[in-house]
Design an enzyme around this catalytic site. Structure first.
Site, PDB file in Angstrom:
ATOM      1  N   HIS A 166       0.818  -1.221   0.000  1.00 28.89           N
ATOM      2  CA  HIS A 166       0.000   0.000   0.000  1.00 28.89           C
ATOM      3  C   HIS A 166       0.850   1.269   0.000  1.00 28.89           C
ATOM      4  CE1 HIS A 166       0.375  -0.170   4.535  1.00 28.89           C
ATOM      5  NE2 HIS A 166       0.450   1.131   4.368  1.00 28.89           N
TER       6      HIS A 166
ATOM      7  N   ASP B 225       0.049  -7.572   1.380  1.00 31.69           N
ATOM      8  CA  ASP B 225       0.572  -6.219   1.558  1.00 31.69           C
ATOM      9  C   ASP B 225       2.093  -6.173   1.619  1.00 31.69           C
ATOM     10  OD1 ASP B 225       0.270  -3.511   1.638  1.00 31.69           O
ATOM     11  OD2 ASP B 225      -0.164  -3.382   3.780  1.00 31.69           O
TER      12      ASP B 225
ATOM     13  N   SER C 128       4.616   2.469   7.985  1.00 28.40           N
ATOM     14  CA  SER C 128       4.299   1.343   7.103  1.00 28.40           C
ATOM     15  C   SER C 128       5.503   0.934   6.272  1.00 28.40           C
ATOM     16  CB  SER C 128       3.148   1.707   6.164  1.00 28.40           C
ATOM     17  OG  SER C 128       1.938   1.842   6.870  1.00 28.40           O
TER      18      SER C 128
END
Length: 453
Positions: free
Chosen positions: A111, A141, A216
């Site tokens: 993402h 992911d 992230s």
């Protein structure tokens, strides 16, 4: 839910475990003013680990949909679309981890780089490089990038299957663009799943080390500076840290990266069973002597499970020597291990546990939005079937509809080369090197070609 550990106490306790033994003098407290005695600190480990965590900035464009009220549709033609679509530019940031210094491999979250046409990587020493995306797996992911650079530092990988609740964990990343931020905590739980809807594969490490937007793709490391997970999500009502963060285990990440390196894509593993979690009701009804595991309700014909001898009513309690807590955990481990790999399952049958070896097949029931394969196929949904690649849905007034694709079409070839599944279609579309691709379509008894550029 968890007992919170202050950052100070986490750092002090962790460093006490790492610090070399020093001579103890009678009557002196632990924190002495004696200059010969080092203060406990995580700094030596972090000095080696932080250069392997990078800052990622991305730019690109994404399709934005806006609903058109019925009263205004007349302005778009006699019938008018139900929604408008437009491409809007975006910029974003995140983190990444160097896992192979010699080859310049960097792992991050999908993402972070999804839809990006420009990916920039900045190292701790200030050097900046353009990165190439080698592959990604949206369902887990994970994305793999590569840069061409010398003098890189990589993080060694730990065996995430050996983690225990209560182990110390340190998160390294770039929250809100604050580069090289370090936070500490513990492993709060293992095998977390069910956080997202859909077909995502989840087997998360939960930690109370502070994770925020921008973390992230960053690193979760142990006290030896080894990578135990890739930080990927938080649970917070306002998007901020509340002490509940999640990371993809390093073993799961490595399985996916190995497939991307070898095949250019992830080849999903399939066991071929349907079932659910072992719970109190099931334990009582079937008189099981376990309270956790994956209950096998059905074994699909001709599947890897059927060939290995699994039976309905079996309870899978371990995989490759590691305990399985739920059906979702089993599903994630099987899928990310990859097609063709061998696994040893601990199976409880008739009150006795036995080991069953199984060679995983490739998952064939995967479904993708066709825009992931080519922008001109926007609005179509493709699915692997026994007959081939089926167009299961085409949105009205979409790019795919304008090309002439219809629901029920079968894609059987690209540029006169036969394709039988989505992996083959993806590979051939990527190999066309910017040229025209002719999709060979079977529609009922008719064969036709649709050109995409």
């Amino acid at each position: 839910m968890n007992k919170k550990l202050s950052l100070l106490s986490a750092a002090v306790l962790a460093a006490m475990m790492l610090a070399p033994a020093a001579p103890v003098q009678a009557g002196l407290p632990f924190f002495s003013n004696n200059n010969q005695q080092e203060m406990p600190s995580l700094a030596p480990m972090l000095e080696n680990a932080t250069p392997a965590v990078v800052y990622i900035s991305v730019a690109g464009s994404r399709e934005v949909r806006q609903r058109v009220p019925e009263a205004f549709r007349q302005f778009f033609g006699q019938r008018g679309p139900g929604e408008l679509r437009e491409e809007r530019p975006f910029r974003g940031l995140g983190s990444g981890v160097i896992i192979d210094a010699a080859k310049g491999y960097i792992v991050t979250n999908n993402h972070v780089v999804q839809d990006a046409t420009e990916i920039q990587v900045r190292l701790k020493d200030g050097r900046t490089f353009s990165a190439k995306k080698l592959g990604a797996d949206p369902d887990s992911d994970i994305a793999l990038l590569q840069i061409e650079a010398k003098d890189l530092v990589q993080l060694p990988l730990a065996d995430s299957d050996k983690l225990r609740v209560g182990d110390y964990a340190i998160a390294i990343g770039n929250p809100f663009g604050l580069e090289q931020t370090v936070t500490s905590g513990i492993i709060s739980s293992l095998g977390r799943s069910g956080l997202n809807s859909g077909e995502a594969f989840e087997d998360f490490i939960q930690t109370d080390a502070a994770i925020n937007s921008g973390n992230s793709g960053g690193a979760l490391v142990n006290l030896r500076g080894e990578l135990i997970g890739i930080n990927t999500a938080i649970l917070g009502p306002n998007g901020g840290n509340i002490g509940i963060g999640f990371a993809i285990p390093s073993n799961m990440m490595k399985n996916l990266v190995d497939q991307i390196v070898e095949f250019g894509e992830v080849r999903r593993g399939s066991l071929g069973v349907r079932g659910n979690d072992v719970n109190a009701e099931l334990t009582k009804a079937l008189n099981l002597n376990v309270s956790r595991g994956a209950f096998v309700g059905e074994v699909l014909p001709d599947s890897a499970a059927a060939k290995a001898g699994l039976q309905s009513g079996d309870v899978i309690v371990s995989m490759n020597g590691n305990r399985i807590q739920s059906f979702n955990e089993l599903r994630a481990k099987i899928a990310t291990l990859g097609a063709g790999r061998e696994a040893t399952l601990g199976v409880l049958r008739d009150g006795k546990e036995r080991n069953i070896k199984v060679q995983l097949q490739e998952a064939t029931g995967s479904q993708v939005a066709a825009t992931e394969l080519h922008p001109m196929l926007r609005g179509a949904t493709l699915n692997n079937t026994d007959r081939g690649i089926e167009v299961t849905e085409v949105e009205a007034n979409s790019g795919a509809a304008m090309l002439g694709l219809r629901q029920g079409d079968l894609i059987v070839g690209v540029n006169r080369q036969r394709v039988s599944n989505l992996n083959e279609l993806r590979r051939l579309l990527e190999q066309r090197d910017g040229g025209v691709a002719a999709l060979n379509i079977q529609r009922g008894d008719t064969l036709l070609y649709i050109l995409i550029r």
